[in-house]
Write a protein that holds these residues in place. Structure first.
Motif, PDB file in Angstrom:
ATOM      1  N   GLY A 257       1.055  -1.119   0.218  1.00 58.01           N
ATOM      2  CA  GLY A 257       0.055   0.022  -0.123  1.00 58.01           C
ATOM      3  C   GLY A 257       0.759   1.434   0.018  1.00 58.01           C
ATOM      4  N   ALA A 258      -0.111   2.747   0.488  1.00 60.76           N
ATOM      5  CA  ALA A 258       0.802   3.651   0.418  1.00 60.76           C
ATOM      6  C   ALA A 258       2.070   3.699   1.542  1.00 60.76           C
ATOM      7  N   ASN A 259       1.475   3.799   2.104  1.00 63.57           N
ATOM      8  CA  ASN A 259       2.721   3.217   3.270  1.00 63.57           C
ATOM      9  C   ASN A 259       3.860   2.264   2.792  1.00 63.57           C
ATOM     10  N   ALA A 260       4.356   1.714   2.092  1.00 64.05           N
ATOM     11  CA  ALA A 260       5.562   0.544   2.226  1.00 64.05           C
ATOM     12  C   ALA A 260       6.289   1.147   2.856  1.00 64.05           C
ATOM     13  N   LEU A 261       6.968   2.655   2.786  1.00 62.05           N
ATOM     14  CA  LEU A 261       7.556   3.067   2.612  1.00 62.05           C
ATOM     15  C   LEU A 261       7.456   4.425   3.704  1.00 62.05           C
ATOM     16  N   GLN A 262       7.928   4.009   4.646  1.00 63.93           N
ATOM     17  CA  GLN A 262       7.541   5.309   6.037  1.00 63.93           C
ATOM     18  C   GLN A 262       9.275   6.239   6.289  1.00 63.93           C
ATOM     19  N   GLU A 263       8.654   7.463   6.206  1.00 70.53           N
ATOM     20  CA  GLU A 263       9.872   8.225   6.549  1.00 70.53           C
ATOM     21  C   GLU A 263      10.045   7.377   8.404  1.00 70.53           C
ATOM     22  N   TYR A 264      11.521   7.259   8.846  1.00 66.26           N
ATOM     23  CA  TYR A 264      11.627   7.611  10.163  1.00 66.26           C
ATOM     24  C   TYR A 264      12.796   7.730  10.273  1.00 66.26           C
ATOM     25  N   LYS A 265      13.199   8.556  11.096  1.00 65.70           N
ATOM     26  CA  LYS A 265      14.026   8.706  11.845  1.00 65.70           C
ATOM     27  C   LYS A 265      14.152   8.692  13.213  1.00 65.70           C
ATOM     28  N   PRO A 266      15.463   7.623  13.042  1.00 66.88           N
ATOM     29  CA  PRO A 266      15.576   7.567  14.833  1.00 66.88           C
ATOM     30  C   PRO A 266      16.474   7.981  15.246  1.00 66.88           C
ATOM     31  N   GLN A 267      16.008   8.624  17.117  1.00 63.96           N
ATOM     32  CA  GLN A 267      16.165   9.066  18.152  1.00 63.96           C
ATOM     33  C   GLN A 267      16.710   8.440  18.972  1.00 63.96           C
ATOM     34  N   PHE A 268      18.185   8.893  19.388  1.00 67.11           N
ATOM     35  CA  PHE A 268      18.401   7.779  20.378  1.00 67.11           C
ATOM     36  C   PHE A 268      18.761   8.773  22.106  1.00 67.11           C
ATOM     37  N   PHE A 269      19.149   8.862  22.566  1.00 65.89           N
ATOM     38  CA  PHE A 269      19.613   9.587  23.525  1.00 65.89           C
ATOM     39  C   PHE A 269      21.565   8.897  23.673  1.00 65.89           C
ATOM     40  N   GLU A 270      21.533   9.240  23.826  1.00 70.08           N
ATOM     41  CA  GLU A 270      23.340   9.392  23.464  1.00 70.08           C
ATOM     42  C   GLU A 270      24.183  10.309  24.765  1.00 70.08           C
ATOM     43  N   GLY A 271      24.964   9.312  25.142  1.00 65.45           N
ATOM     44  CA  GLY A 271      25.800   9.801  26.671  1.00 65.45           C
ATOM     45  C   GLY A 271      26.660   9.058  27.206  1.00 65.45           C
ATOM     46  N   THR A 272      26.930   9.204  28.651  1.00 61.13           N
ATOM     47  CA  THR A 272      27.948   9.057  29.342  1.00 61.13           C
ATOM     48  C   THR A 272      27.850   8.565  30.996  1.00 61.13           C
ATOM     49  N   LEU A 273      27.187   7.426  31.501  1.00 63.48           N
ATOM     50  CA  LEU A 273      27.221   7.380  32.821  1.00 63.48           C
ATOM     51  C   LEU A 273      28.299   7.458  33.850  1.00 63.48           C
ATOM     52  N   ILE A 274      28.268   7.588  34.674  1.00 66.97           N
ATOM     53  CA  ILE A 274      28.935   7.534  35.398  1.00 66.97           C
ATOM     54  C   ILE A 274      28.555   6.598  36.588  1.00 66.97           C
ATOM     55  N   LYS A 275      28.619   4.737  36.717  1.00 64.05           N
ATOM     56  CA  LYS A 275      27.919   4.017  37.210  1.00 64.05           C
ATOM     57  C   LYS A 275      27.452   4.012  39.192  1.00 64.05           C
ATOM     58  N   GLU A 276      28.919   4.530  39.906  1.00 64.08           N
ATOM     59  CA  GLU A 276      28.850   5.183  40.404  1.00 64.08           C
ATOM     60  C   GLU A 276      28.198   6.289  41.229  1.00 64.08           C
ATOM     61  N   SER A 277      26.874   6.702  40.312  1.00 59.51           N
ATOM     62  CA  SER A 277      26.125   7.939  40.350  1.00 59.51           C
ATOM     63  C   SER A 277      24.938   7.743  40.569  1.00 59.51           C
ATOM     64  N   ILE A 278      24.574   6.384  40.340  1.00 57.10           N
ATOM     65  CA  ILE A 278      23.418   6.178  40.425  1.00 57.10           C
ATOM     66  C   ILE A 278      23.311   4.674  41.794  1.00 57.10           C
ATOM     67  N   GLU A 279      21.704   4.776  42.163  1.00 57.70           N
ATOM     68  CA  GLU A 279      21.420   4.446  43.554  1.00 57.70           C
ATOM     69  C   GLU A 279      20.804   2.530  43.004  1.00 57.70           C
ATOM     70  N   ASP A 280      20.730   2.467  42.038  1.00 59.40           N
ATOM     71  CA  ASP A 280      19.697   1.331  40.827  1.00 59.40           C
ATOM     72  C   ASP A 280      20.009   0.805  39.845  1.00 59.40           C
ATOM     73  N   ASP A 281      21.072   0.319  39.878  1.00 59.02           N
ATOM     74  CA  ASP A 281      21.624  -0.435  38.908  1.00 59.02           C
ATOM     75  C   ASP A 281      20.726  -1.225  37.413  1.00 59.02           C
ATOM     76  N   SER A 282      19.490  -1.296  37.886  1.00 54.56           N
ATOM     77  CA  SER A 282      18.689  -2.031  36.971  1.00 54.56           C
ATOM     78  C   SER A 282      17.940  -1.486  36.054  1.00 54.56           C
ATOM     79  N   ILE A 283      17.919   0.066  35.210  1.00 56.63           N
ATOM     80  CA  ILE A 283      18.054   1.279  34.814  1.00 56.63           C
ATOM     81  C   ILE A 283      19.519   1.392  33.532  1.00 56.63           C
ATOM     82  N   ILE A 284      20.280   0.215  33.670  1.00 56.17           N
ATOM     83  CA  ILE A 284      21.292  -0.474  32.816  1.00 56.17           C
ATOM     84  C   ILE A 284      20.148  -1.002  31.428  1.00 56.17           C
ATOM     85  N   ASP A 285      19.652  -1.502  32.116  1.00 56.68           N
ATOM     86  CA  ASP A 285      19.110  -2.827  31.513  1.00 56.68           C
ATOM     87  C   ASP A 285      17.852  -2.200  30.394  1.00 56.68           C
ATOM     88  N   TYR A 286      18.315  -0.788  30.125  1.00 56.82           N
ATOM     89  CA  TYR A 286      16.930  -0.082  28.986  1.00 56.82           C
ATOM     90  C   TYR A 286      18.712   0.447  28.530  1.00 56.82           C
TER      91      TYR A 286
END
Length: 203
Positions: A78-107
């Motif tokens: 159909g008409a939407n066989a190709l759709q515009e997609y602009k991947p938007q990633f969060f990119e950065g640096t995390l100091i592991k010792e700065s968090i109290e719950d490292d389960s966030i690393i799963d994300y």
């Protein structure tokens, strides 16, 4: 788009020959040729070098459904066989010792890990270079950053042209390239006890 096609496309976009890319990656020209012909795959450390060289995330390189020109194939009719997609990633640096719950690393997709010598206690910090597609990553970070006892930890990252500085229960952001917005964020950081030297984050 396959990894082999992306390497070739991004190499040509950057104006590099196979020989020049081989020198950057510390491999032979034949290795680059085999990567681009989909005969062999780069090792993980070479993927990270490619990511740094082309200024793209490793996710974008590895996922076949992401195109390097910002479009995504939709395997439908159909008409939407190709759709515009602009991947938007969060990119950065995390100091592991700065968090109290490292389960966030799963994300997070951790692309590189470094040990930074602090010259104090603890002697080392663990720096995680990450990307994430989760839209609520700023909110998730704001729940786990350490604070109190005269120290407020923060994590800085970006998504597109937006820079984020996240403390415990506080999310600050500004448009990269807008000095007024950035100064307002820096003023808030100073109120949190952050020195100007600590605000030398990359954009």
């Amino acid at each position: 788009m396959k990894l082999s096609d992306k390497i070739q496309y991004l190499r040509k976009e950057k104006g590099l020959s196979q020989e020049e890319l081989a020198e950057i990656c510390g491999v032979s020209r034949q290795s680059i040729s085999k990567w681009e012909a989909d005969i062999t795959l780069p090792e993980i450390e070479k993927l990270i070098l490619l990511s740094d060289t082309f200024h793209v995330s490793t996710d974008l390189l590895l996922r076949d459904d992401y195109e390097v020109n910002g479009t995504k194939e939709a395997h439908t009719c159909g008409a939407n066989a190709l759709q515009e997609y602009k991947p938007q990633f969060f990119e950065g640096t995390l100091i592991k010792e700065s968090i109290e719950d490292d389960s966030i690393i799963d994300y997070l997709s951790v692309n590189k890990v470094e040990l930074w010598h602090t010259g104090g206690k603890p002697c080392y910090w663990t720096a995680l270079f990450f990307t994430s597609e989760r839209k609520d990553i700023p909110q998730l970070f704001s729940k786990v950053m350490l604070s109190g006892e005269g120290a407020n930890w923060f994590v800085d990252f970006k998504r597109g042209s937006r820079k984020y500085i996240v403390f415990r229960d506080k999310i600050l952001s500004y448009t990269i390239g807008n000095p007024e917005e950035k100064e307002a964020v820096c003023a808030e950081c100073r109120k949190m006890g952050i020195s100007d030297a600590e605000m030398g984050w990359s954009e």
